[in-house]
Every structure is written in C-alpha cells, then in structure tokens.
Scaffold this motif. Structure first.
Motif, PDB file in Angstrom:
ATOM      1  N   GLY A   1      -2.330 -11.648 -11.099  1.00 28.31           N
ATOM      2  CA  GLY A   1      -3.411 -10.284 -11.796  1.00 28.31           C
ATOM      3  C   GLY A   1      -2.595  -9.069 -11.819  1.00 28.31           C
ATOM      4  O   GLY A   1      -2.929  -8.364 -12.707  1.00 28.31           O
ATOM      5  N   LEU A   2      -1.936  -8.586 -10.803  1.00 24.27           N
ATOM      6  CA  LEU A   2      -0.944  -7.458 -11.080  1.00 24.27           C
ATOM      7  C   LEU A   2      -0.066  -7.505 -12.130  1.00 24.27           C
ATOM      8  O   LEU A   2       0.196  -6.606 -12.971  1.00 24.27           O
ATOM      9  N   VAL A   3       0.399  -8.555 -12.238  1.00 34.12           N
ATOM     10  CA  VAL A   3       1.587  -8.791 -13.422  1.00 34.12           C
ATOM     11  C   VAL A   3       0.594  -8.729 -14.711  1.00 34.12           C
ATOM     12  O   VAL A   3       1.320  -8.087 -15.502  1.00 34.12           O
TER      13      VAL A   3
ATOM     14  N   VAL B   1       0.949  -1.217  -0.056  1.00 32.82           N
ATOM     15  CA  VAL B   1       0.155   0.168  -0.004  1.00 32.82           C
ATOM     16  C   VAL B   1       0.900   1.033   0.109  1.00 32.82           C
ATOM     17  O   VAL B   1       0.473   2.265  -0.695  1.00 32.82           O
ATOM     18  N   MET B   2       1.873   1.270   0.807  1.00 32.12           N
ATOM     19  CA  MET B   2       2.654   2.378   0.724  1.00 32.12           C
ATOM     20  C   MET B   2       3.576   2.536  -0.490  1.00 32.12           C
ATOM     21  O   MET B   2       3.510   3.730  -1.013  1.00 32.12           O
ATOM     22  N   LEU B   3       4.051   1.373  -1.168  1.00 32.34           N
ATOM     23  CA  LEU B   3       4.344   1.560  -2.498  1.00 32.34           C
ATOM     24  C   LEU B   3       3.631   2.059  -3.802  1.00 32.34           C
ATOM     25  O   LEU B   3       3.967   2.971  -4.456  1.00 32.34           O
ATOM     26  N   VAL B   4       2.460   1.571  -3.581  1.00 31.81           N
ATOM     27  CA  VAL B   4       1.521   2.059  -4.514  1.00 31.81           C
ATOM     28  C   VAL B   4       1.201   3.441  -4.552  1.00 31.81           C
ATOM     29  O   VAL B   4       1.110   4.276  -5.446  1.00 31.81           O
ATOM     30  N   HIS B   5       1.328   3.982  -3.549  1.00 32.38           N
ATOM     31  CA  HIS B   5       0.915   5.430  -3.062  1.00 32.38           C
ATOM     32  C   HIS B   5       2.189   6.399  -3.372  1.00 32.38           C
ATOM     33  O   HIS B   5       2.217   7.208  -4.044  1.00 32.38           O
ATOM     34  N   TYR B   6       3.316   5.544  -3.078  1.00 35.27           N
ATOM     35  CA  TYR B   6       4.778   6.412  -3.342  1.00 35.27           C
ATOM     36  C   TYR B   6       4.983   6.410  -4.847  1.00 35.27           C
ATOM     37  O   TYR B   6       5.013   7.685  -5.424  1.00 35.27           O
ATOM     38  N   PHE B   7       4.590   5.467  -5.681  1.00 36.02           N
ATOM     39  CA  PHE B   7       4.504   5.483  -7.207  1.00 36.02           C
ATOM     40  C   PHE B   7       3.570   6.610  -7.866  1.00 36.02           C
ATOM     41  O   PHE B   7       3.808   7.103  -8.711  1.00 36.02           O
ATOM     42  N   ALA B   8       2.394   6.512  -7.087  1.00 34.31           N
ATOM     43  CA  ALA B   8       1.493   7.307  -7.787  1.00 34.31           C
ATOM     44  C   ALA B   8       1.871   8.728  -7.193  1.00 34.31           C
ATOM     45  O   ALA B   8       1.219   9.581  -8.017  1.00 34.31           O
TER      46      ALA B   8
ATOM     47  N   ILE C   1      -8.052   2.073  -9.801  1.00 34.41           N
ATOM     48  CA  ILE C   1      -8.493   0.621  -9.903  1.00 34.41           C
ATOM     49  C   ILE C   1      -7.487  -0.050  -8.822  1.00 34.41           C
ATOM     50  O   ILE C   1      -7.625  -0.612  -7.991  1.00 34.41           O
ATOM     51  N   VAL C   2      -6.050   0.097  -9.415  1.00 33.03           N
ATOM     52  CA  VAL C   2      -5.196  -0.676  -8.630  1.00 33.03           C
ATOM     53  C   VAL C   2      -4.695  -0.217  -7.214  1.00 33.03           C
ATOM     54  O   VAL C   2      -4.741  -0.955  -6.385  1.00 33.03           O
TER      55      VAL C   2
ATOM     56  N   TYR D   1       4.752  -0.301  -9.970  1.00 31.68           N
ATOM     57  CA  TYR D   1       5.785   0.830 -10.637  1.00 31.68           C
ATOM     58  C   TYR D   1       5.490   1.008 -12.171  1.00 31.68           C
ATOM     59  O   TYR D   1       5.162   2.318 -12.480  1.00 31.68           O
ATOM     60  N   ILE D   2       5.324   0.209 -12.917  1.00 27.74           N
ATOM     61  CA  ILE D   2       4.768   0.017 -14.186  1.00 27.74           C
ATOM     62  C   ILE D   2       3.673   0.735 -14.415  1.00 27.74           C
ATOM     63  O   ILE D   2       3.288   1.774 -15.340  1.00 27.74           O
ATOM     64  N   ILE D   3       2.631   0.362 -13.661  1.00 25.63           N
ATOM     65  CA  ILE D   3       1.170   0.878 -13.934  1.00 25.63           C
ATOM     66  C   ILE D   3       1.153   2.542 -13.677  1.00 25.63           C
ATOM     67  O   ILE D   3       0.271   3.306 -14.265  1.00 25.63           O
ATOM     68  N   HIS D   4       2.137   3.043 -12.721  1.00 22.14           N
ATOM     69  CA  HIS D   4       2.248   4.612 -12.623  1.00 22.14           C
ATOM     70  C   HIS D   4       3.414   5.079 -13.413  1.00 22.14           C
ATOM     71  O   HIS D   4       3.946   6.091 -13.122  1.00 22.14           O
ATOM     72  N   SER D   5       4.065   4.186 -14.517  1.00 22.83           N
ATOM     73  CA  SER D   5       5.197   4.952 -15.471  1.00 22.83           C
ATOM     74  C   SER D   5       4.618   5.009 -16.722  1.00 22.83           C
ATOM     75  O   SER D   5       5.145   5.466 -17.561  1.00 22.83           O
TER      76      SER D   5
END
Length: 322
Positions: free
Chosen positions: A251-253, A86-93, A107-108, A174-178
């Motif tokens: 699923g994330l992959v 959770v921390m990482l997904v917000h970090y990347f976003a 969504i992610v 990371y990819i989703i937010h790049s």
C-alpha cells in the motif's frame, strides 16, 4: 534491578544518540558559524537518505549489535522493527529539505503509527509483556549453526540485513516527503490497502494468540493440544498475518508510484521474497513437530498459502474413490 526493567531501560536509551544528533542538526543547521560544523550540517541537509542510513548503521547496526553481544541475545532488533518506520517517517517529515503535500503526510504518518501500535502490541502480547524475554527463533538456529563464528556473523545477518530491509521498504516514506503533489483517488486506494493489511494482520495475530494461549492451558491441564489452527482467517489462508503485513508495505508502494516513483517497489519486493523463504522455514518447522505433523500436512493440501481462498478437499475425494 530485574531483567525486564533493565531491558526496558536499555531499549529506551539505545536510540538516543541518533535522536539527539538529529535534533541538534534541526536546531542548528542554518545558524552555525563553525566551518567544520557548517560542512557537516550542509552535507546532512543535502543528503537526507544517506544521513538516515548512517544513523541506522552506527546507532542500530553497531550499538545494537554490541548490546546484543553483551546480553548474548539479539532481541532488541525485533522490538525496533516496529518502531524504526515511525522514526523514519518523522525524520523525513521534519527534514529541512522535505517538500510534500501536508495532507498526504498526515495520512501516512497516522497510518504508520496505527501499524506500529498494532505490531508492537502483538509483539509484547506474544512475549507476555516482557522486554527481551527471548530472541527470534531464527537467530537461535543460526547461533547453533555457526557456533563460535556467530558473534561476528550476527552483525551482518541480524543487523546489516535489517538495515537493507527496513530502509528499502521505507523508501516510499522518503518519496512521500520529497514530492509535493495534490491528493487524488490513488491516495484513497493506497490508504484502503494499508488499512486492510493492518486490520487483517491484527485479526490473524489475535486468532493465533488465542490458539496458542488455549493450547498452553490444555497442556497445563494435562490434556492433548490442538494440533492446528484452522478457524477464522486461518481457515482460508495458512499465513493471513503475513499477507496482512505485505498489504501494508505494498500500500505504501502505491503512494510512491502515484508520485511517479514506482522504483521504490524494490524494497517491498525483496521483503516479499524474504517472507516467502520465511514461510518455507516456518512450515518445515511445523511438520517437524510430531504432535501436529500429520494434521499440518493435511492443512497444507487443503488451504491456500497466503491468498485467502476456499478449501480444496482431496481427502474427501480420496474417501469417495475408495
């Protein structure tokens, strides 16, 4: 102050160094005039994935390890396994270099929160709502195995290894937010697989919790415990909770593969291979327990390991032949 409250405070304070540093960076990366700070901010701006690894190394690997040594228990990494994604997904976003489809990101992020809440709830339910009641049984086994060398080996086997696993399986975030690309049918497929995994893991863990709780009550009443869980999802798979967890990560992959970055499967692949090994360890542990050894061996012969499937009945066939 009792141990439960103390551990809760430690757990909440432990990630603050990374959080404060990142918030300071977000606020000042474009306005600092100091040359040294400007260089640091420029580097942080250009290397989001490396920065995430550095923050993980110093805040989790080093600080959590020191806390674990002081407490003689490395319990906290289990709690943060459910929180770090959770921390990482917000970090990347939130990273200024992020470039992504906002709907896919929403969504992610929502799916990651649902996954985290589910797994965190299961952790505390299993631990009777206590912070740091015990550490992972595998760490206990390693502590006994390595004795006086465990204090330094734990840095690598508990923390550095967790960084490799967690950063690896979170690469799709990371990819989703790049990459900014329109939503398509594969986003729907990915979301469905992730949700299926979360729901499957929830029901599997709930059925396991009810089984363990029921056995504890039988033990308190002086009655024999039921040797094996063979109902619900566990009737069709010996480890449906593991399968649900794997579906979530794969699923994330697919989200990342849909964006042309299929190489991110490496994290989930390594995680799956490690879980295969964990499955072997768990099953060896089960058959070493005298009261359930025979029943579990029979369960192994009739029930699929991961993929839910109809039971085979070798015992019945043997009886007919006799």
């Amino acid at each position: 102050m009792n141990r439960n409250l103390r551990n809760a405070i430690v757990a909440f304070l432990a990630p603050l160094p990374s959080i404060v540093f990142y918030l300071f960076f977000l606020r000042n990366y474009s306005s600092t005039s100091d040359s040294e700070l400007s260089y640091i901010h420029s580097w942080c701006l250009s290397h989001p994935l490396l920065l995430a690894n550095l923050l993980f190394f110093f805040n989790v690997n080093v600080l959590f390890w020191v806390i674990g040594l002081l407490q003689s228990s490395h319990w906290m990494i289990d709690v943060y396994w459910t929180v770090i994604p959770v921390m990482l997904v917000h970090y990347f976003a939130l990273h200024p270099s992020g470039h992504y489809n906002k709907w896919r990101s929403m969504i992610v992020i929502t799916l990651t929160w649902i996954w985290s809440i589910r797994l965190t709830h299961n952790y505390f339910r299993r631990e009777n709502w206590e912070w740091g009641a015990r550490e992972d049984w595998r760490f206990n086994d390693l502590r006994k195995q390595y004795g006086k060398h465990w204090w330094w080996l734990s840095f690598f086997s508990v923390y550095v290894s967790q960084q490799i696993f967690l950063i690896g399986i979170c690469l799709p975030l990371y990819i989703i937010h790049s990459i900014d690309a329109p939503l398509n049918i594969w986003d729907l497929v990915s979301s469905a697989i992730c949700l299926t995994g979360i729901v499957m893991a929830y029901y599997a863990d709930t059925q396991l919790h009810e089984f363990v709780t029921g056995n504890q009550k039988l033990k308190e009443q002086g009655k024999p415990k039921i040797p094996n869980l063979d109902t619900g999802l566990w009737h069709y798979s010996r480890h449906p909770n593991y399968l649900g967890e794997q579906l979530w990560w794969w699923g994330l992959v697919i989200f990342a593969w849909n964006l042309g970055q299929g190489w991110t499967l490496i994290g989930s692949l390594v995680n799956t291979l490690c879980l295969v090994y964990v499955t072997i360890l768990v099953e060896r542990r089960m058959v070493k327990q005298e009261y359930r050894a025979e029943a579990y061996r029979a369960y192994q012969k009739t029930t699929s390991v991961w993929i839910p499937w109809f039971k085979s009945h070798p015992a019945v066939a043997k009886d007919k032949n006799t």
